[in-house]
Design a protein around this motif. Structure first.
Motif, PDB file in Angstrom:
ATOM      1  N   PRO A 261      23.919   8.957  -7.584  1.00 24.77           N
ATOM      2  CA  PRO A 261      24.989   9.220  -7.600  1.00 24.77           C
ATOM      3  C   PRO A 261      25.914   9.639  -8.834  1.00 24.77           C
ATOM      4  O   PRO A 261      26.365  10.262  -9.149  1.00 24.77           O
ATOM      5  CB  PRO A 261      25.602   8.556  -6.540  1.00 24.77           C
ATOM      6  N   THR A 262      25.944   8.263  -9.526  1.00 16.90           N
ATOM      7  CA  THR A 262      26.837   8.386 -10.861  1.00 16.90           C
ATOM      8  C   THR A 262      26.067   9.270 -11.923  1.00 16.90           C
ATOM      9  O   THR A 262      26.916  10.154 -12.620  1.00 16.90           O
ATOM     10  CB  THR A 262      26.866   6.956 -11.342  1.00 16.90           C
ATOM     11  N   ASP A 265      26.934  13.003 -11.004  1.00 16.60           N
ATOM     12  CA  ASP A 265      28.537  13.561 -11.284  1.00 16.60           C
ATOM     13  C   ASP A 265      28.488  13.488 -12.726  1.00 16.60           C
ATOM     14  O   ASP A 265      29.510  14.415 -13.398  1.00 16.60           O
ATOM     15  CB  ASP A 265      29.578  12.466 -10.753  1.00 16.60           C
ATOM     16  N   GLN A 341      31.986  15.214  -0.414  1.00 15.02           N
ATOM     17  CA  GLN A 341      31.093  14.189   0.019  1.00 15.02           C
ATOM     18  C   GLN A 341      29.625  14.710   0.671  1.00 15.02           C
ATOM     19  O   GLN A 341      28.728  14.311   0.288  1.00 15.02           O
ATOM     20  CB  GLN A 341      31.742  13.329   1.373  1.00 15.02           C
ATOM     21  N   ARG A 344      27.801  15.807  -2.506  1.00 18.23           N
ATOM     22  CA  ARG A 344      27.267  14.900  -3.004  1.00 18.23           C
ATOM     23  C   ARG A 344      25.830  14.193  -2.352  1.00 18.23           C
ATOM     24  O   ARG A 344      24.878  13.981  -2.979  1.00 18.23           O
ATOM     25  CB  ARG A 344      28.242  13.607  -3.235  1.00 18.23           C
ATOM     26  N   ARG A 348      22.352  14.470  -4.023  1.00 20.57           N
ATOM     27  CA  ARG A 348      21.530  12.943  -4.205  1.00 20.57           C
ATOM     28  C   ARG A 348      20.191  13.130  -3.385  1.00 20.57           C
ATOM     29  O   ARG A 348      19.262  12.828  -3.950  1.00 20.57           O
ATOM     30  CB  ARG A 348      22.443  12.169  -3.553  1.00 20.57           C
TER      31      ARG A 348
END
Length: 387
Positions: A261-262, A265, A341, A344, A348
């Motif tokens: 996730p990090t 982004d 959301q 993402r 992911r």
């Protein structure tokens, strides 16, 4: 007799060959050379993070009502925007998004397993576009028969927008209205037997003291579709390209999927899927030392602001300790992406399945990726080896 306004001298040409050959590099240079720049094509472009944030936060001066066509709610300002935004946010509530994960994972795993191994493939056409189409139709409850027509529609819309061909843009919009009109009419005819999905639920929505109109529903679905198909396609290509070019990071993520996730982004910060967004000034304003009159077009250059050295240091460095609030990937303020959301989650899950279902993602020697051109980010073609 009033004086004729003096024509503003252009500071740059966003459609020049040198800019379009490497948009990100060109925007990096503009951020240093002329951070508030005028062009006939884009009006006033803001390249610095601070200037873009100022425009996003001050919707009284930098209005989103930039189009003569209905755009719900992205083309609206408060107070009109507020009720529509509240309505739309209900369709992206946490529970609904989380419930979509199994379907998203099934689609992702199926597409990854179908990729040819050990031969050159174009990741854009073989994975990115197909994923974006299937995931969007699945979330909205649209039939598989719309996959190819919608993909062709998005391509034509992009071409017409780039050429500023207003006639073609109007015809393309009407074509989309036809697709959506058929879906809505089928649901109206089905009554209680209509599928329980997002599209059907929009038919039951009220705004103030009335139901949403047909045109409002079409506008909402058009915004969701164009935004989702274009940006998700770009995101998948950008992520695949970055991991192929950075084998050490790819291996690190394979060993620890919780970092995804990090990492996603951050990769999309340094190579953004969406180049820019529009505003219009409601009054005269000074920004970056330039005086901008009321009624002027403003272009917020996400592709530059998210790489501003004053905020991020080395813009090409992938770091896992950055302040996520500074990342403008999904916008900011009252128009922050309501589907962030969901996006993402989709990215992911796809990247989890992509990494779990392969041993290596590698570039093709002597083959260059073809960058997309404004207003799109990412790649038009991306040759890779998947092993």
């Amino acid at each position: 007799m009033s004086a004729i306004p003096e024509k503003i001298q252009a500071d740059w040409d966003p459609r020049s060959d040198i800019v379009l050959s490497d948009q990100i590099k060109a925007y990096d240079k503009m951020r240093q050379r002329c951070p508030v720049a005028y062009s006939d094509y884009l009006g006033w472009s803001l390249f610095r993070h601070g200037d873009v944030v100022r425009a996003l936060d001050d919707y009284h001066v930098f209005s989103s009502a930039v189009s003569s066509h209905l755009s719900v709610p992205s083309g609206m300002d408060p107070p009109r925007h507020t009720a529509y935004r509240r309505l739309i946010e209900r369709h992206f509530e946490h529970g609904r998004v989380e419930a979509f994960e199994p379907r998203c994972r099934s689609i992702s795993a199926n597409l990854v397993s179908g990729l040819k191994r050990g031969v050159e493939i174009d990741l854009v056409t073989r994975l990115a576009q197909r994923f974006a189409i299937r995931i969007q139709c699945a979330f909205l409850g649209w039939p598989d028969s719309l996959h190819e027509p919608l993909l062709a529609w998005v391509r034509r819309n992009h071409e017409a927008t780039l050429a500023k061909d207003t006639g073609a843009m109007a015809a393309i919009a009407l074509e989309f209205d036809g697709y959506i009109g058929e879906l809505l009419e089928a649901r109206r005819q089905s009554g209680p037997a209509a599928p329980d999905d997002v599209t059907t639920s929009l038919l039951q929505e009220w705004i103030d003291d009335r139901r949403l109109s047909h045109d409002e529903i079409v506008s909402i679905l058009r915004n969701w579709t164009v935004g989702e198909l274009g940006t998700i396609t770009a995101c998948v290509g950008i992520l695949g390209h970055h991991l192929a070019q950075n084998q050490e990071l790819q291996q690190k993520l394979r060993e620890d999927l919780s970092l995804l996730p990090t990492a996603i982004d951050e990769i999309l910060r340094l190579h953004p899927p969406l180049i820019s967004n529009r505003r219009v000034t409601t009054r005269s304003v000074e920004i970056g030392g330039r005086r901008i009159a009321a009624g002027e077009r403003i272009t917020l250059m996400w592709a530059s602001a998210n790489r501003d050295e004053a905020i991020f240091g080395d813009p090409d460095e992938v770091r896992f300790d950055r302040d996520p609030e500074r990342n403008l990937l999904y916008g900011r303020g009252i128009h922050v992406c309501p589907g962030a959301q969901l996006a993402r989650l989709e990215l992911r899950v796809l990247m989890e399945e992509f990494l779990k279902g392969t041993r290596q993602i590698a570039p093709v020697p002597a083959q260059q990726a073809v960058c997309a051109v404004y207003p799109a980010g990412g790649f038009s073609a991306l040759p890779l080896f998947v092993i």
